[in-house]
Design a protein around this motif. Sequence first.
Motif, mmCIF file in Angstrom:
data_model
loop_
_atom_site.group_PDB
_atom_site.id
_atom_site.type_symbol
_atom_site.label_atom_id
_atom_site.label_comp_id
_atom_site.label_asym_id
_atom_site.label_seq_id
_atom_site.Cartn_x
_atom_site.Cartn_y
_atom_site.Cartn_z
ATOM 1 N N SER A 150 4.140 -23.124 29.993
ATOM 2 C CA SER A 150 4.350 -23.151 31.441
ATOM 3 C C SER A 150 5.605 -22.371 31.814
ATOM 4 C CB SER A 150 4.475 -24.607 31.911
ATOM 5 O OG SER A 150 4.545 -24.686 33.325
ATOM 6 N N ARG A 151 6.658 -22.525 31.011
ATOM 7 C CA ARG A 151 7.906 -21.804 31.281
ATOM 8 C C ARG A 151 7.697 -20.289 31.167
ATOM 9 N NH1 ARG A 151 13.194 -23.590 30.849
ATOM 10 N NH2 ARG A 151 12.567 -25.401 29.611
ATOM 11 N N LEU A 192 8.066 -17.590 34.298
ATOM 12 C CA LEU A 192 9.003 -16.477 34.282
ATOM 13 C C LEU A 192 8.284 -15.157 34.557
ATOM 14 C CD1 LEU A 192 11.839 -15.421 33.901
ATOM 15 C CD2 LEU A 192 11.441 -15.365 31.418
ATOM 16 N N GLU A 193 7.118 -14.994 33.975
ATOM 17 C CA GLU A 193 6.340 -13.779 34.240
ATOM 18 C C GLU A 193 6.000 -13.661 35.725
ATOM 19 O OE1 GLU A 193 2.997 -14.186 31.702
ATOM 20 O OE2 GLU A 193 4.129 -13.825 29.845
ATOM 21 N N ASP A 204 -2.828 -24.218 35.086
ATOM 22 C CA ASP A 204 -2.934 -22.857 34.555
ATOM 23 C C ASP A 204 -2.675 -22.831 33.050
ATOM 24 O OD1 ASP A 204 -3.463 -21.969 37.085
ATOM 25 O OD2 ASP A 204 -1.402 -21.349 37.508
ATOM 26 N N VAL A 205 -1.924 -23.791 32.560
ATOM 27 C CA VAL A 205 -1.800 -23.995 31.118
ATOM 28 C C VAL A 205 -2.323 -25.398 30.824
ATOM 29 C CG1 VAL A 205 0.131 -22.404 30.854
ATOM 30 C CG2 VAL A 205 0.597 -24.804 31.313
ATOM 31 N N ASP A 263 10.752 -25.914 38.785
ATOM 32 C CA ASP A 263 9.820 -24.869 39.191
ATOM 33 C C ASP A 263 9.011 -24.323 38.022
ATOM 34 O OD1 ASP A 263 12.031 -23.693 38.032
ATOM 35 O OD2 ASP A 263 12.583 -22.484 39.780
ATOM 36 N N PHE A 264 9.581 -24.300 36.813
ATOM 37 C CA PHE A 264 8.862 -23.728 35.688
ATOM 38 C C PHE A 264 7.680 -24.594 35.232
ATOM 39 C CE2 PHE A 264 12.260 -26.191 33.641
ATOM 40 C CZ PHE A 264 11.552 -26.924 32.692
ATOM 41 N N LEU A 265 7.544 -25.803 35.800
ATOM 42 C CA LEU A 265 6.411 -26.658 35.463
ATOM 43 C C LEU A 265 5.225 -26.450 36.406
ATOM 44 C CD1 LEU A 265 8.231 -30.002 34.587
ATOM 45 C CD2 LEU A 265 7.194 -28.369 33.012
ATOM 46 N N ILE A 266 5.363 -25.566 37.381
ATOM 47 C CA ILE A 266 4.265 -25.333 38.334
ATOM 48 C C ILE A 266 2.981 -24.908 37.630
ATOM 49 C CG2 ILE A 266 3.498 -23.821 40.213
ATOM 50 C CD1 ILE A 266 6.336 -23.987 41.345
#
Length: 328
Positions: free
Chosen positions: A246-247, A251-252, A22-23, A13-16
């Motif tokens: 991306s991570r 998280l934010e 977005d990055v 999920d942190f690679l979304i």
Amino acid sequence: MSIKIHLAVRDWDFLIPLLRGDVASDKVDIEIQHVSTVPKNFAAEHAHDAGEISFSRYVSARGRGETDVVGVPNFVLRSFRHRCIITKKDSHIVRLEELAGKRIGLSGWQDTGSVWTRAALAHAGVGIDDAFWFLGRLTRTEPLGRDVLEGFGRPGRIEAVAGERSLLELLVAGELDAVFCPVLPEGFFSPNSELRHLLPDFRDQELAYSRAVGYVPGVHTFGVKAPLVAAHPWLPQVLSDLIDASRRMWLEQRRINVETTPWMMDELCRVARDLPASWSDSGFAANKAMIADFARQLHVQGIAPRLLSPAEIFPEYANGSGSKEEGQ
């Protein structure tokens, strides 16, 4: 001008944010290729330029002198393994120490998760020669025919499961006392499941283990094929920085959008309270102790014929060149 990179990763999920763009970096044009399992031999996978790789197999390859993949000390998968030890619901075993003399099933001796789980067991005082090990497929849906021992068998101590029976069948039948799972099997979360976590307080056990060793174990690291690195020496760190960005963004966003499951906010708060903010940091210096411990476990467990140093495992980062600490 950017270069095209085919990046092989699992559905984290942190690679979304990276997947959505977005990055991004003006140096690379990334095409993400989703894989269900990491390749055993990443260098032979012609479709991929870079991606998620088994920490165990990467270190073992380095020990054999193979340099066709450049490892990056960015651990895209970290995982405590205490939660992945299961037993029957009616078993009396509730502590790792109670596995001494018991029959334990697992699906791959060299798998990184298995190495870390045996390390946790050793931390509790139970060594390899204190138990009996049986290797096979976790469930009946997994294919037959693969070499589960991979040369690490020892008659009477480390053996392959006979016939076509799965580890879960043997566990339910009482022929195994516990099973190490790479992931919890289908049906485990059912109210009618015959299985349970071996450790009722696995979270507390994991936290105590983390505080004792000083890290959350890395299971999958990141690799880039050596010819690409030779042509573009900056590439590994740019890709690592994108994963880190991306991570952070994920998280934010997760702290705002927490309604995916009940108590998600509580879990995020507990992680922030119980683990240091640096627990998932990439980079050689941030992970040197964990890398050294894993190399030691590979040697002690008979997987690596000699003890490798962290500098031998990640030579491109050991002197600070190309590392996160040095920047771009």
